[in-house]
Motif scaffolding. Sequence first.
Motif, short mmCIF file in Angstrom:
data_model
loop_
_atom_site.label_atom_id
_atom_site.label_comp_id
_atom_site.label_asym_id
_atom_site.label_seq_id
_atom_site.Cartn_x
_atom_site.Cartn_y
_atom_site.Cartn_z
N ILE A 144 129.54 3.37 65.14
CA ILE A 144 130.57 2.68 64.38
C ILE A 144 130.16 2.58 62.91
O ILE A 144 130.94 2.89 62.00
CB ILE A 144 130.84 1.28 64.96
CG1 ILE A 144 131.46 1.39 66.35
CG2 ILE A 144 131.77 0.49 64.03
CD1 ILE A 144 131.59 0.06 67.07
N GLY A 154 131.78 1.49 71.74
CA GLY A 154 131.33 0.32 71.00
C GLY A 154 129.90 0.41 70.49
O GLY A 154 129.32 -0.61 70.11
N ASP A 155 129.32 1.61 70.46
CA ASP A 155 127.96 1.80 69.98
C ASP A 155 127.87 1.46 68.50
O ASP A 155 128.53 2.09 67.66
CB ASP A 155 127.53 3.24 70.23
CG ASP A 155 126.08 3.50 69.85
OD1 ASP A 155 125.77 3.45 68.65
OD2 ASP A 155 125.26 3.76 70.76
N ILE A 156 127.08 0.48 68.14
CA ILE A 156 127.03 -0.01 66.76
C ILE A 156 126.57 1.06 65.79
O ILE A 156 127.05 1.13 64.64
CB ILE A 156 126.13 -1.27 66.66
CG1 ILE A 156 126.25 -1.92 65.28
CG2 ILE A 156 124.69 -0.92 66.99
CD1 ILE A 156 127.58 -2.55 65.01
N TYR A 172 127.49 -7.24 64.63
CA TYR A 172 128.62 -6.76 63.82
C TYR A 172 128.39 -6.91 62.32
O TYR A 172 129.03 -6.24 61.51
CB TYR A 172 129.92 -7.47 64.21
CG TYR A 172 131.12 -6.60 63.91
CD1 TYR A 172 131.40 -5.49 64.69
CD2 TYR A 172 131.93 -6.86 62.80
CE1 TYR A 172 132.46 -4.66 64.40
CE2 TYR A 172 133.00 -6.04 62.51
CZ TYR A 172 133.26 -4.93 63.31
OH TYR A 172 134.32 -4.10 63.01
N SER A 220 132.09 -4.00 68.03
CA SER A 220 130.96 -3.39 68.72
C SER A 220 130.77 -4.05 70.08
O SER A 220 131.26 -5.15 70.33
CB SER A 220 129.68 -3.55 67.88
OG SER A 220 129.48 -4.91 67.54
#
Length: 280
Positions: A173, A168-170, A199, A193
């Motif tokens: 992503i 979920g690492d922004i 997000y 995320s």
Amino acid sequence: MTPYRLNRLFHPTSGRALDVAVDHGFFGEPSFLAGIADMPATVRTLAEAGPDAVQLTMGQAPLLQRIPQRTKPALVMRTDVANVYGNPLDEHLFSHHVPNAIEVAVRLDAVAVCVNLMQLPGRPDIREANIRSIMALREDATRLGMPLMIEPLVMQDNATAGGYMVDGDIDRITALVRQAVELGADLIKADPSDDLAEYGRVIEVAGEVPVLVRGGGRVDDRTLLERTHAVLRAGARGIVYGRNIIQHRSPAGVTAALMATVHEGAGVDEALAIIEEHAR
């Protein structure tokens, strides 16, 4: 790409969509079959529940498309198969797309096709295979007017996190979402995320390409609905949920609750009440 097919995916008033993913059997993992072992019954249940779309493979899509009903959900067709979800991983990993996938999707009257863009730790060969598939599909999709949904997946190491667990690492992503846009995506199916307050960055890098947010692993109803509200507030154009619907105690109830959330702005407590009403 001509946008006409997407008129059957996005709601005419809200401009959003709920797509229910039930293409898990394509990947050959026994654990993925929970809740979808009986696919004819699963598809009938979903068709009656009435989401905007159902995501299926070419082998199961006829279960939906042969239903003689004008208002049934639209079809989103999965185009690629990979063996990257096992724990432990197989010694040889692969990812392949169906060579004539776009023609098949046209014959099946799909509104879009879906293809992966995966980032696996230490396996750039899988990402390369995905990119090759995307480029081949993009060519045919443009020629035949079929919208192409790209699914960026930043995967965790299967040995430590188990199969099908995403990162979920922004930053990771957003980088992979941006690559999907650069490769010509008409739609993005992206992970949430870890910090949903960030997000909006995903929506920003996607630009004009609509983002639909994946559901990920099973969570409780309140968490699912709160997450849905967060990504919609950030600018997501919809959601693509699988196990959180098909493995739910009331698939029809959670579908109705999510449709009310996505299209009518129903609050979390209101949506929870819809689930309970269907579950009685």
